[in-house]
Every structure is written in C-alpha cells, then in structure tokens.
Design a protein around this motif. Sequence first.
Motif, PDB file in Angstrom:
ATOM      1  N   UNK A 106     -46.360 -89.486 -75.335  1.00 51.57           N
ATOM      2  CA  UNK A 106     -45.028 -89.288 -74.793  1.00 51.57           C
ATOM      3  C   UNK A 106     -44.359 -88.209 -75.466  1.00 51.57           C
ATOM      4  N   UNK A 107     -43.785 -87.404 -75.093  1.00 53.31           N
ATOM      5  CA  UNK A 107     -42.596 -86.716 -75.661  1.00 53.31           C
ATOM      6  C   UNK A 107     -41.583 -86.807 -74.791  1.00 53.31           C
ATOM      7  N   UNK A 108     -40.587 -87.642 -75.252  1.00 53.90           N
ATOM      8  CA  UNK A 108     -39.430 -88.325 -74.396  1.00 53.90           C
ATOM      9  C   UNK A 108     -38.120 -87.548 -74.800  1.00 53.90           C
ATOM     10  N   UNK A 109     -37.582 -86.999 -73.601  1.00 51.29           N
ATOM     11  CA  UNK A 109     -36.173 -86.375 -73.881  1.00 51.29           C
ATOM     12  C   UNK A 109     -34.930 -87.160 -73.586  1.00 51.29           C
ATOM     13  N   UNK A 110     -35.208 -88.655 -73.261  1.00 51.47           N
ATOM     14  CA  UNK A 110     -34.093 -89.548 -73.032  1.00 51.47           C
ATOM     15  C   UNK A 110     -33.823 -90.045 -74.504  1.00 51.47           C
ATOM     16  N   UNK A 111     -32.584 -90.928 -74.531  1.00 48.19           N
ATOM     17  CA  UNK A 111     -32.076 -91.412 -75.479  1.00 48.19           C
ATOM     18  C   UNK A 111     -32.932 -92.725 -75.972  1.00 48.19           C
ATOM     19  N   UNK A 112     -33.787 -93.237 -74.999  1.00 44.05           N
ATOM     20  CA  UNK A 112     -34.204 -94.525 -75.236  1.00 44.05           C
ATOM     21  C   UNK A 112     -35.149 -95.027 -76.676  1.00 44.05           C
ATOM     22  N   UNK A 113     -35.776 -93.900 -77.146  1.00 40.49           N
ATOM     23  CA  UNK A 113     -36.581 -94.132 -78.220  1.00 40.49           C
ATOM     24  C   UNK A 113     -35.998 -93.589 -79.555  1.00 40.49           C
ATOM     25  N   UNK A 116     -42.673 -84.999 -89.547  1.00 37.97           N
ATOM     26  CA  UNK A 116     -42.424 -86.380 -89.026  1.00 37.97           C
ATOM     27  C   UNK A 116     -43.348 -86.823 -87.972  1.00 37.97           C
ATOM     28  N   UNK A 117     -44.180 -85.612 -87.468  1.00 39.44           N
ATOM     29  CA  UNK A 117     -44.861 -85.876 -86.222  1.00 39.44           C
ATOM     30  C   UNK A 117     -46.092 -86.774 -86.420  1.00 39.44           C
ATOM     31  N   UNK A 118     -46.499 -86.909 -87.505  1.00 35.51           N
ATOM     32  CA  UNK A 118     -47.780 -87.827 -88.051  1.00 35.51           C
ATOM     33  C   UNK A 118     -47.252 -89.160 -87.383  1.00 35.51           C
ATOM     34  N   UNK A 119     -46.096 -89.563 -87.479  1.00 39.92           N
ATOM     35  CA  UNK A 119     -45.659 -90.936 -87.165  1.00 39.92           C
ATOM     36  C   UNK A 119     -45.952 -91.405 -85.593  1.00 39.92           C
ATOM     37  N   UNK A 120     -46.448 -90.299 -84.860  1.00 42.88           N
ATOM     38  CA  UNK A 120     -46.269 -90.561 -83.413  1.00 42.88           C
ATOM     39  C   UNK A 120     -47.334 -91.735 -83.012  1.00 42.88           C
ATOM     40  N   UNK A 121     -48.207 -92.176 -84.027  1.00 46.60           N
ATOM     41  CA  UNK A 121     -49.322 -92.854 -83.578  1.00 46.60           C
ATOM     42  C   UNK A 121     -48.932 -94.385 -83.621  1.00 46.60           C
ATOM     43  N   UNK A 122     -47.849 -94.748 -84.107  1.00 47.21           N
ATOM     44  CA  UNK A 122     -47.270 -96.238 -84.179  1.00 47.21           C
ATOM     45  C   UNK A 122     -47.231 -96.407 -82.883  1.00 47.21           C
ATOM     46  N   UNK A 123     -46.626 -95.698 -81.721  1.00 46.48           N
ATOM     47  CA  UNK A 123     -46.123 -96.268 -80.355  1.00 46.48           C
ATOM     48  C   UNK A 123     -46.861 -95.084 -79.284  1.00 46.48           C
ATOM     49  N   UNK A 124     -47.565 -94.135 -79.950  1.00 47.51           N
ATOM     50  CA  UNK A 124     -47.743 -92.806 -79.126  1.00 47.51           C
ATOM     51  C   UNK A 124     -46.858 -92.386 -78.406  1.00 47.51           C
ATOM     52  N   UNK A 151     -35.486 -95.741 -82.499  1.00 49.55           N
ATOM     53  CA  UNK A 151     -36.456 -96.881 -82.964  1.00 49.55           C
ATOM     54  C   UNK A 151     -37.204 -96.054 -84.230  1.00 49.55           C
ATOM     55  N   UNK A 152     -37.124 -97.296 -85.089  1.00 45.39           N
ATOM     56  CA  UNK A 152     -37.637 -96.674 -86.537  1.00 45.39           C
ATOM     57  C   UNK A 152     -39.207 -96.555 -86.493  1.00 45.39           C
ATOM     58  N   UNK A 153     -39.916 -96.637 -85.133  1.00 47.00           N
ATOM     59  CA  UNK A 153     -41.387 -96.811 -85.206  1.00 47.00           C
ATOM     60  C   UNK A 153     -41.587 -95.315 -84.182  1.00 47.00           C
ATOM     61  N   UNK A 154     -40.535 -94.757 -83.981  1.00 48.26           N
ATOM     62  CA  UNK A 154     -40.807 -93.311 -83.003  1.00 48.26           C
ATOM     63  C   UNK A 154     -40.215 -92.209 -83.842  1.00 48.26           C
TER      64      UNK A 154
END
Length: 340
Positions: free
Chosen positions: A91-98, A115-123, A101-104
């Motif tokens: 998911x590439x999210x345009x809202x403010x929700x995540x 930083x893109x490599x951190x995507x796998x923590x929550x997808x 979040x330290x894991x996003x």
Amino acid sequence: MGYRIAVVGATGNVGREMLNILAERAFPVDEIAVLASRKSLGTEVSFGDKTLKTKDLDTFDFTGWDMALFAVGSEATKIYAPKAAKAGCVVIDNSSLYRYDADVPLIVPEVNPQAVHGYSKKNIIANPNCSTAQMVVALKPLHDRATIKRVVVSTYQSVSGAGKGGIDELWDQTKSIYNPTDSKPPKQFTKQIAFNVIPHIDVFMDSGETKEEWKMVAETKKIVDPKIKVTATCVRVPVFVGHSEAINIEFEEFLDEDEARDILRESPGIMVIDKREDGGYVTPIECVGDFATFISRIRQDSTIDNGLNLWCVSDNLRKGAALNAVQIAELLGRECLKKG
C-alpha cells in the motif's frame, strides 16, 4: 514484465491525477484496477487512451496485486489498507493515517529513497502531506551542504488541498460576489475563501498550532533530520491549484546565496527560476500540470549569521500527492519488487 496496480479512490481529484501520471510516465502496468466506494461504482475514469469503470472497493480481493495507491481519507484507509497489505499488496497511502507510525516509511524519493526498504514491516508506505513534500525537496540538498538548524515557513495553500469541495466553494463564492442575491456562505472552510485568506488549515491543537502546521514539523523531522527545528504558519488562499511557501532557513554554517542557487539547480525534482526582475519568479498558476518543484527569490537573510530566504511553488495535486505516490511506486519497483 509489468505490475498489477490498484488505484483506490480513483474518482477523486488525486486518484484521477494518479492515473494520469501513471500513464504519462509510462509506468510498467500489466493490469490496473480502479476502485471506489459503492456510490461511485461504475463511474468511468481515464487511463491514457483507455476508459475504465470503477470496481467496488468493499468487495475487491487484493490477492495477487503488487501495489495499491490509496487516495481516500483516513477512515476508509484504516479499513482497507490493512486488508490489502495482509493480502501481499504493498500500500502507498496518501492519507495521514500512517505517516507518524515508526514502522511505516514516510518517503519523498528525491530526499530519503533509502527508507523504501522499510516497507516490509507492515507492507505500507506513507506519502507525506502536500505542503511538506515540496518543502523537503528544497531543504534536503541544502541540509546536505550546510546543515539546517531551523526553518520558519509560511504557506499559501490552494483550495484543491481541501478536495473537490474546496474548489467548488471558491468557484461558487467568486461568482456570488458579482451576484449578491446568490449568497454562498462558507461550508468547506471556516470563513469566506473568495477574495480572502484564512490562517487555518485542519483542526486546532492545544499548543495553538493547527494540525497542518504540526504535520509540517513532524514530517520534516521524520523525512530529513529529527534535529531540525521547524515552525510553520499554514494559510488557505483563493487559488485553485498550486501551493506556495515562503521559507526562511538558518544553517549551522554559512551558505552563500549563489552557491545555494547552484546546488538547487543540480538537485533532482527542482527547477530554479530566479531572476531579480519583474516576473523573474514562479507563481502557482504557472506550476500547474508540471512535475517540478519551483524555487525562486533565493537571497541571504542578513538578520541572522547563516540565513537564507526562498520561495517554493509546486502543483499540490502532483508533487504534493499523486506524483509523489507514483514516484514511490517507481522506487519500490526498482529497489524491492523487481520484475523479470
């Protein structure tokens, strides 16, 4: 080989712009799904030379899809983004929700691509606020050279940042000024926006800041450097598309305005238009439809030891939202989800 891409919120301003930019940049798409709420089911949207009908987000199965670009509000994102991520779709999210979040990861590809490599923590990958995105593109190359201590920014944000309702309200109120019998009281904004400016975007916080101002502080720290001090005043102005920012920067070391101009000219995503003459700068109306973040009015601030002022303008529907999301998708594809 290409990717299977879903665009969530495809009938909104940002969703439509995502589709335009995916087509313009020839993103490698094997299959694309355009999703919307049930009330917009069957609405037609354009993707390049194709016309697509929206599908129901509520019943859509994200299994087997590579990426989903979300352009819906936080409430809908809270429901559907975890479903997509759990199904293996990034998911590439345009809202403010995540965003906080330290894991996003919160990404502007010209600024913190690693930083893109951190995507796998929550997808999930978060897209920053529109006003932050254009500012950090300008700040990062200067920070790399002279280390930024403090930023004071005043924004001049267009009504499209508030969605279609904001655009409609400015249009209707502007017409009603010339037709006093057809009064259009504010609904989308707290005061009349036509022929006015409103120093209030998002809700007020206990500190006296608005949430929009707080976002610029928190997101700049997460994307660029947590040590940077940021203070912001965010203002809505009667412009349809294009956010502008007057940015004052204090550095650890002296940075000459000519060197700063040269650094910015060589930096990705930036176009410098800076002539000290009538019209030698960029205004919002001139940036609409462009991919670049435009920088003008670069000059020393003589009131502090190591200070610069600059003017920053960008199409908020593009770099502030849709373009940045597509650039994240491109980065994710190159670095993490390679095909073929």
